[in-house]
Design a protein around this motif. Sequence first.
Motif, short mmCIF file in Angstrom:
data_model
loop_
_atom_site.label_atom_id
_atom_site.label_comp_id
_atom_site.label_asym_id
_atom_site.label_seq_id
_atom_site.Cartn_x
_atom_site.Cartn_y
_atom_site.Cartn_z
N PRO A 26 31.82 38.90 -17.53
CA PRO A 26 31.42 40.11 -18.27
C PRO A 26 32.00 40.09 -19.68
O PRO A 26 33.13 39.67 -19.89
N ALA A 27 31.19 40.56 -20.64
CA ALA A 27 31.62 40.54 -22.05
C ALA A 27 32.85 41.39 -22.27
O ALA A 27 33.67 41.12 -23.15
N ASP A 28 33.03 42.46 -21.45
CA ASP A 28 34.20 43.34 -21.63
C ASP A 28 35.31 43.02 -20.63
O ASP A 28 36.19 43.84 -20.39
N PHE A 29 35.25 41.80 -20.09
CA PHE A 29 36.24 41.46 -19.08
C PHE A 29 37.64 41.42 -19.69
O PHE A 29 37.83 40.94 -20.81
N GLU A 30 38.61 41.93 -18.95
CA GLU A 30 40.01 41.88 -19.39
C GLU A 30 40.81 41.16 -18.33
O GLU A 30 40.71 41.47 -17.14
N GLY A 41 41.07 39.42 -23.59
CA GLY A 41 39.65 39.65 -23.33
C GLY A 41 38.87 38.37 -23.06
O GLY A 41 39.43 37.26 -23.03
N ALA A 42 37.54 38.53 -22.91
CA ALA A 42 36.67 37.41 -22.55
C ALA A 42 36.72 36.29 -23.58
O ALA A 42 36.52 35.12 -23.23
#
Length: 659
Positions: free
Chosen positions: A640-644, A651-652
């Motif tokens: 996911p682009a907003d993955f943390e 972040g990603a």
Amino acid sequence: MYCTRKVTDDIVWVGGNDRRLSVFEGVYRCPSGVSYNSYLIKDEKTVLMDTVDSAVSTVFFENIEHELSGRPLDYVVVQHMEPDHSATLAELVLRHPEAKIVANAKLAVMIKQYFDFDLDSRLVSVKEGDVLETGRHRLTFVMAPMVHWPEVMVTFDLTDGLLFSADAFGTFGALDGALFADEVDFFRDHLDEARRYYCNIVGKYGVQVMALLRKASGLKINMILPLHGFVWRRGIGDILEKYIKWATYEPEEKAVVIAYASVYGNTKNAAEILACRLSELGVKTYMYDVSMTTPDHVIAAAFKCSHIVFASTTYNAGIFVRMEELLHDLAAHNLQNRTVAFIENGTWAATSGKLMREIVSCMKNMTLIDSTVSLKSSVKPEKREELALLAEVIAAGFRKPVVPVDPAALAAIEPTAFNKLSYGLFVLTARDGNKLNGCIINTAQMLTDSPKRITVAVNKQNYTHEMIEKTGVFNVSVLTESVPMKTFEQFGFKSGRDAEKFLDFGDFEIASNGVPYITANTNAFFSAKVVSAQEFGTHTLFVAEVTEAAVLSNEPSVTYAYYFAHIKPKKNAAPAQKSGWVCKTCGYVYEGDTLPEDFECPICKHGPEDFERVEAEAKPEGHKWVCEICGFEYEGDELPADFECPLCKHGAADFRQVY
Ligand code: FEO
């Protein structure tokens, strides 16, 4: 007007500086002048330690009268009768007839030779070990014959550990306000003049200097107060180390001094060809035209370096006059333990090589290279070859013998045990002109608290090593646990010889020593200047004095163990698509059945011992990403682009797709 400097609470420097002196002792040019030190001890009794040269008598007497402030002068200790320290003694006696003169028997004889005043009525005769009580201070006397004249003695203050060392530990150069060696960058700016002073003034008397140093080794010395140059209150071990090398005629540096005498430039041409070949072979060279450089400078260089090449034209059927003067001067200064080669020139009858060899062969422990390169007028192609061969012969002496490793001993050493040592990880940075560079090390350590010193061990292959060796300064940036792998790739996986490491790296500032330090993912930096360096096979251990240090953040420092557990990419992180060999250090994969024995990883430069075999595996379902900050792995169809990252919160953008 008086001009004095406080040395301790009750001792003051009352000497003077002469910057108009053209030649010291009628021989040695001193473009930076010279200081004549004298010290006044203001105890229950007042004691003057030596007088000064007549050139600075006006300020000297103003200094004494100011510091005495009407008190009588009880004693003047005479340690050395050379007139640069005694010329004003007679006037002192006229001004202070109450003063007793403390001297040994040989000094007393010389005082009478130089002066006509009544010595006997005011003489306090002392010998080795006698003690003069002056109130709080207790002065004892140590005979130091031939350092630099036969009558010399030095004085040790048993109360405060002060060594009044006469000529020993002196240096050429006036004191430009700074009295203490730690107030200047002594080893950068003044060591050459200290060496020139030592070699030319007392270089001949190494045995006697060592005798004095052995006596001094039994004393707890807190300060050295010489009659010329700086007072030593810190780093005394560093200057003692130099003195021991000089007094034992041990070279400070593996390098070649090329001293040449050339009338029309052909001998110079040969000397320069040799210097170029030596430099190409990695040998450091220093060149001197003896027609332009006075012998004292060449003598100092010869004391510093391990090898000397003398190149001289033949002149009046002998050695060129300036070269002959230099050779006799070197012999007179007792130079020993060097490897020497010769180049001669002669248009019709070259004799200078044989004659130079005769002079040097009379000096102690000199290794003479057998063949002399003999020129007739100018350098011809075959002589160019001979010069190249001479360079090879000299350079061979610079290579260290390879010590075979005992396989049984190696078997008892488990390499991964070293990973358990609690090293930190650091970026070591240096600067040479406009070139900035750095490398990763795990070897920075604090050495001593007072003075503040650190050590770094640096691989000699590293360009940073070369820069530190040349400039003597470096910075250490302490990396923190947040440091990404790309920092290691930036500073650890490529050479500064091939890459401008700071060109595409913005996270740095320039410290006050002009060297960069890293500002991202670091918690402190140290600036340091090298005070000594010792070679240990592949590495040099630099001991350095810290000149600046600052805390940059409160993040924990990264350790080697943390790097392996959380930063270094995991091996086999991706299923191997093809069989081959994977680098355990950086993950590079060599595809093939057999890894060449001399293979070097193109990324991190590690050898075959750091590779291990991998076999091709079936490609799994889905995809995998790995956090480049902490190593956390994410598996799925898409990141996911907003993955943390659940571990390090990055972040990603900080994730790398594995498959
Ligand atoms: Fe500085 Fe030997 O006189």
